[in-house]
Write a protein that holds these residues in place. Structure first.
Motif, PDB file in Angstrom:
ATOM      1  N   LEU A  62       0.832  -1.196   0.000  1.00 45.26           N
ATOM      2  CA  LEU A  62       0.000   0.000   0.000  1.00 45.26           C
ATOM      3  C   LEU A  62       0.873   1.255   0.000  1.00 45.26           C
ATOM      4  CD1 LEU A  62      -3.076   0.202  -0.046  1.00 45.26           C
ATOM      5  CD2 LEU A  62      -3.000   0.710   2.392  1.00 45.26           C
ATOM      6  N   GLY A  63       2.018   1.177   0.680  1.00 42.73           N
ATOM      7  CA  GLY A  63       2.956   2.299   0.691  1.00 42.73           C
ATOM      8  C   GLY A  63       3.436   2.601  -0.720  1.00 42.73           C
ATOM      9  N   CYS A  64       3.832   1.554  -1.467  1.00 42.07           N
ATOM     10  CA  CYS A  64       4.281   1.739  -2.843  1.00 42.07           C
ATOM     11  C   CYS A  64       3.189   2.376  -3.686  1.00 42.07           C
ATOM     12  CB  CYS A  64       4.668   0.396  -3.465  1.00 42.07           C
ATOM     13  SG  CYS A  64       6.178  -0.267  -2.775  1.00 42.07           S
ATOM     14  N   TYR A  65       1.960   1.852  -3.544  1.00 41.19           N
ATOM     15  CA  TYR A  65       0.846   2.408  -4.308  1.00 41.19           C
ATOM     16  C   TYR A  65       0.705   3.901  -4.022  1.00 41.19           C
ATOM     17  CZ  TYR A  65      -3.942   3.769  -5.343  1.00 41.19           C
ATOM     18  OH  TYR A  65      -5.038   4.459  -5.778  1.00 41.19           O
ATOM     19  N   ALA A  66       0.743   4.283  -2.740  1.00 34.78           N
ATOM     20  CA  ALA A  66       0.531   5.682  -2.358  1.00 34.78           C
ATOM     21  C   ALA A  66       1.663   6.567  -2.884  1.00 34.78           C
ATOM     22  CB  ALA A  66       0.408   5.811  -0.845  1.00 34.78           C
ATOM     23  N   LEU A  67       2.906   6.034  -2.843  1.00 35.77           N
ATOM     24  CA  LEU A  67       4.054   6.796  -3.356  1.00 35.77           C
ATOM     25  C   LEU A  67       3.899   7.099  -4.841  1.00 35.77           C
ATOM     26  CD1 LEU A  67       7.377   5.439  -1.801  1.00 35.77           C
ATOM     27  CD2 LEU A  67       6.423   7.753  -1.685  1.00 35.77           C
ATOM     28  N   ILE A  68       3.445   6.078  -5.580  1.00 35.51           N
ATOM     29  CA  ILE A  68       3.277   6.246  -7.028  1.00 35.51           C
ATOM     30  C   ILE A  68       2.101   7.163  -7.330  1.00 35.51           C
ATOM     31  CG2 ILE A  68       2.686   5.010  -9.168  1.00 35.51           C
ATOM     32  CD1 ILE A  68       4.145   2.554  -7.838  1.00 35.51           C
ATOM     33  N   PHE A  74       0.666   9.488  -5.323  1.00 34.80           N
ATOM     34  CA  PHE A  74       0.873  10.865  -4.860  1.00 34.80           C
ATOM     35  C   PHE A  74       2.362  11.123  -4.751  1.00 34.80           C
ATOM     36  CE2 PHE A  74      -2.901   9.007  -2.868  1.00 34.80           C
ATOM     37  CZ  PHE A  74      -3.877   9.732  -3.514  1.00 34.80           C
ATOM     38  N   PRO A  75       3.023  11.336  -5.888  1.00 28.99           N
ATOM     39  CA  PRO A  75       4.482  11.317  -5.953  1.00 28.99           C
ATOM     40  C   PRO A  75       5.161  12.308  -5.006  1.00 28.99           C
ATOM     41  CG  PRO A  75       3.512  11.461  -8.147  1.00 28.99           C
ATOM     42  CD  PRO A  75       2.402  11.656  -7.176  1.00 28.99           C
ATOM     43  N   GLY A  76       4.599  13.501  -4.858  1.00 27.36           N
ATOM     44  CA  GLY A  76       5.308  14.489  -4.052  1.00 27.36           C
ATOM     45  C   GLY A  76       5.051  14.373  -2.558  1.00 27.36           C
ATOM     46  N   GLU A  77       4.331  13.350  -2.116  1.00 30.18           N
ATOM     47  CA  GLU A  77       3.843  13.326  -0.741  1.00 30.18           C
ATOM     48  C   GLU A  77       4.288  12.089   0.033  1.00 30.18           C
ATOM     49  OE1 GLU A  77       1.702  15.906   0.047  1.00 30.18           O
ATOM     50  OE2 GLU A  77       0.202  16.145  -1.538  1.00 30.18           O
ATOM     51  N   PRO A  78       5.587  11.939   0.279  1.00 30.77           N
ATOM     52  CA  PRO A  78       6.052  10.729   0.973  1.00 30.77           C
ATOM     53  C   PRO A  78       5.424  10.567   2.364  1.00 30.77           C
ATOM     54  CG  PRO A  78       7.772  12.404   0.929  1.00 30.77           C
ATOM     55  CD  PRO A  78       6.689  12.880   0.033  1.00 30.77           C
ATOM     56  N   LEU A  79       5.034  11.689   3.002  1.00 37.67           N
ATOM     57  CA  LEU A  79       4.489  11.568   4.355  1.00 37.67           C
ATOM     58  C   LEU A  79       3.087  10.956   4.354  1.00 37.67           C
ATOM     59  CD1 LEU A  79       5.779  14.760   6.168  1.00 37.67           C
ATOM     60  CD2 LEU A  79       6.477  12.377   6.486  1.00 37.67           C
ATOM     61  N   ILE A  80       2.335  11.228   3.279  1.00 34.92           N
ATOM     62  CA  ILE A  80       1.021  10.579   3.156  1.00 34.92           C
ATOM     63  C   ILE A  80       1.212   9.079   3.010  1.00 34.92           C
ATOM     64  CG2 ILE A  80      -0.965  10.298   1.614  1.00 34.92           C
ATOM     65  CD1 ILE A  80      -1.147  13.218   1.308  1.00 34.92           C
ATOM     66  N   ALA A  81       2.146   8.682   2.128  1.00 35.20           N
ATOM     67  CA  ALA A  81       2.440   7.258   1.967  1.00 35.20           C
ATOM     68  C   ALA A  81       2.879   6.646   3.291  1.00 35.20           C
ATOM     69  CB  ALA A  81       3.518   7.063   0.903  1.00 35.20           C
ATOM     70  N   ALA A  82       3.733   7.362   4.019  1.00 35.24           N
ATOM     71  CA  ALA A  82       4.212   6.832   5.293  1.00 35.24           C
ATOM     72  C   ALA A  82       3.067   6.683   6.293  1.00 35.24           C
ATOM     73  CB  ALA A  82       5.291   7.741   5.870  1.00 35.24           C
TER      74      ALA A  82
END
Lengths: 457, 457
Positions: free
Chosen positions: B380-386, B388-396
């Motif tokens: 799910l982290g990978c999906y979120a990173l891809i 929302f590319p500029g938002e690593p904290l959302i993925a985290a």
């Protein structure tokens, strides 16, 4: 032990297990034998399943190739059986298999790797029993053929009660469990069946043909074990004859095996429904792998849900309060869907659905959906009205969405198992992750579309 | 019928049902009797359950107070039995009950309203059987006492094989199903047991005490039916003696009743888990009422979720994209929780958990939680990173929330059934709506707090 009233059976088993483990760790062979002299093979097998692999090996070497070891082997799980069999030297393995009943022996042989299997079969002391095991290996384990014991008590049609009893007295040691006497013709085709009790209660000269029942339930060897279990349960049978296409007796499935099947099938269905089918005896890693695979459906559904909600991002920015009701729409839909699917799966398994017809079942579920939907639409609508006093349209959106989502859940939840059943798949796989995920998605789509329409967004 | 290989058993039943319904509607009594002459009472009972109430009444009046009607009555559901019994005139009802075996008769009498029950018992032709039914009514239906038949084949300890056989020949008509011969002392305390087969295979003069097995499994009448089923299944018994505190034989539970218990218990557990326990035979309205009651937990949880999300409304307004991941956090947590709870419920029911200990089971689940959580956090982290590319904290945020939610789900999902079991409740009620709702709420709280912390909101 003979004095125990097994009210504390579980406690006794736990004690046996603890003591056995301690003796095995101390490597006290004499102690193990002393303990096991008072323990049934079933209980030893169960205790053994909970030992570590090195403890299992050590205990197994103590048991050696005795009759007790053969008994225990018959009750071990397939996995433990295979591991022990591969560990033993071939001579001991053959010796133990020689001591087992043919149907149990077949289960052990079936668990072996193919090359070892052939070698063991060649070495079995008794050619006849090796032949029998070979023929039993032909049938999948979950069919009547895979469950049956080839040894049935069979007499020709001219036999009298007295003759049958004296035959019984000569052959009893070979016949695992005799409940019925099957009367066959010269081709071994079944003509009828007598209970053991009926033999006893008639004069010795009575021909069996005059007392046998001709109305006999029988199955082909390919019959699924679930159907075998259903027949045995329904007609209170102790044994069910298995016949080939010409009606010749191949063997009998006895009630004790059927009891195990019923336990296992219900268990399997329940685990399948939760997406944990077949994971129970495996390691933490394998288990996580299997369970994780199942959850991919949930993940995919969740990501799809995120995408769908993303489409309505503007709506959400305008009316942020809508986000709060996503969980209740999803939760209600999902749980109602699981209820319908569970009733459908059990109804199909126990034959309840088939008699009335799937249409009738689904119509009934749809009615339940309307009632439940109406009930919860009112409750949730009232809550929303009180919570957001100036916003009747928000309450209306939530209320009509939950109504539609619940109706859709009952229809889908009952339809999916029926479709799977029609298609020849196990309906139990439909429930759990699959139904909830699908119903969740539909609920979200309904929710946002209703809200946008009503709120004019 | 004797020629049918029941591969098409379900089809045959369906045909019987359709034909029976048509004959009943035409009110063709002769036709009904002609059809039923070839149909087993079990099948007639099942077909009857699917008729409408007016069809049932009409069929029942055709069957009258015959032996066949008594047989059918023994296989009907409790609900249908009660409705028919209340409908019949008392004389016919008594006549039918007189024809039944005492344990079946007890089930019918137990289904009657109290006043009718007393009148029927007073009128039974045979005082002894009325006495027996009265004594059986003392035990709850789901205990060994409620399942047992009071008629066991009992002989005094001086008996020889030959004497036992001739006793059997005199009394066989009274004894429903004889599988074992119980040897008792003068006080009717059990000393041992012989199989019917062992009687046959010894010389007539052999005293039973020399061949009986003294290592006997027995239960008190208060024993729960689940434990009875477990013992019969585990030790491959055909009958289990029920004894009082002094060890005196009260009756026997036979394997055919146990087969029904096993089917029913597994079924009940599965339905309970989905919050549809006991709804199956009821009307659409009653069913909705019961199911709706269960869903209140989900509704309450959903409203609570809405309130919790409301608390984070500002967060949502700032980062609207967070709303999209509410479903996946909830869905994954809920489904993982159901998996753990299902394994715990089945493990407890089949005795798997008790032997290793609940701590061991939960530790294992926690490990699975860490593995599954890690797996899905990465995915799910990978999906979120891809996405929302500029938002690593959302993925985290999303990734660590799903990890924590899954770990919490495995621990809670396995702990709740254990706690219920310890407290004497049925662990099956823990699953379904209850576990998912609780796990959902915890998931949401984790999610928003993690997001707020990481995003510094």
């Amino acid at each position: 032990m003979s004095e125990t009233i097994p009210e504390h059976d579980a406690a006794r088993q736990k004690r046996t297990y603890t003591l056995l483990r301690r003796l095995v760790r101390k490597d006290s062979r004499a102690g193990v034998w002393r303990l096991l002299s008072g323990v049934r093979a079933e209980d030893t097998a169960e205790a053994m399943e909970h030992l570590t692999w090195s403890e299992q090996r050590s205990l197994w070497s103590t048991l050696g190739d005795t009759d007790y070891a053969a008994d225990v082997l018959g009750f071990l799980s397939e996995r433990t059986t295979r591991m022990l069999a591969e560990e033993m030297n071939e001579e001991d393995l053959v010796e133990i298999i020689d001591r087992m009943e043919p149907d149990d022996a077949t289960d052990v042989v079936a668990s072996l790797p193919l090359t070892l299997r052939e070698r063991v079969l060649d070495e079995l002391r008794d050619d006849e029993s090796s032949e029998v095991v070979r023929s039993l290996l032909n049938w999948p384990a979950d069919t009547a053929g895979g469950l049956m014991s080839p040894r049935a008590f069979v007499v020709p049609q001219q036999t009298t009660c007295g003759q049958a009893i004296s035959r019984l007295q000569q052959h009893h040691s070979e016949l695992e469990s005799i409940y019925y006497v099957y009367v066959v013709d010269a081709e071994r085709r079944i003509l009828g069946v007598c209970s053991l009790r009926s033999l006893l209660t008639r004069p010795a000269k009575t021909p069996l043909t005059s007392l046998m029942s001709r109305d006999l339930i029988r199955v082909p060897p390919t019959e699924d074990q679930e159907e075998v279990a259903r027949l045995v349960a329904r007609y209170d049978l102790l044994a069910l004859p298995v016949v080939d296409a010409e009606g010749r007796l191949l063997g009998v499935v006895t009630v004790d095996d059927v009891v195990d099947v019923i336990r296992d099938e219900a268990d399997e269905d329940m685990l399948l429904m939760a997406g944990v089918g077949g994971v129970d005896a495996s390691s933490v890693f394998t288990q996580s792998w299997h369970r994780g695979g199942w959850l991919l459906a949930t993940l995919a559904g969740g990501i799809l849900a995120a995408e769908i909600i993303g489409v309505y991002e503007d709506t959400l920015k305008t009316v942020a309060v809508l986000a709060g009701f996503i969980p209740v729409i999803m939760g209600m839909g999902g749980n109602v869907g699981i209820q319908s699917a569970t009733l459908a799966v059990r109804g199909l398994a126990l034959g309840r659905v088939q008699l009335g017809g799937p249409g009738r079942f689904m119509a009934r579920e749809a009615q339940v959906g309307v009632l439940l939907g109406g009930l919860y639409a009112s409750l949730l609508g009232c809550y929303a009205l009180i919570r957001f006093p100036g916003e009747p349209l928000i309450a209306a959106s939530i209320s009509s969405s939950i109504f539609l989502a619940i109706c859709a859940a009952t229809v889908l939840g009952s339809a999916i198992p029926m479709v799977l059943d029609r298609g020849g798949a196990d309906p139990a796989i439909a429930t759990g992750p699959f139904v909830t995920t699908l119903v969740d998605l539909i609920g979200i789509v309904i929710y946002f579309n209703v809200a946008r329409t009503l709120l004019g967004l």
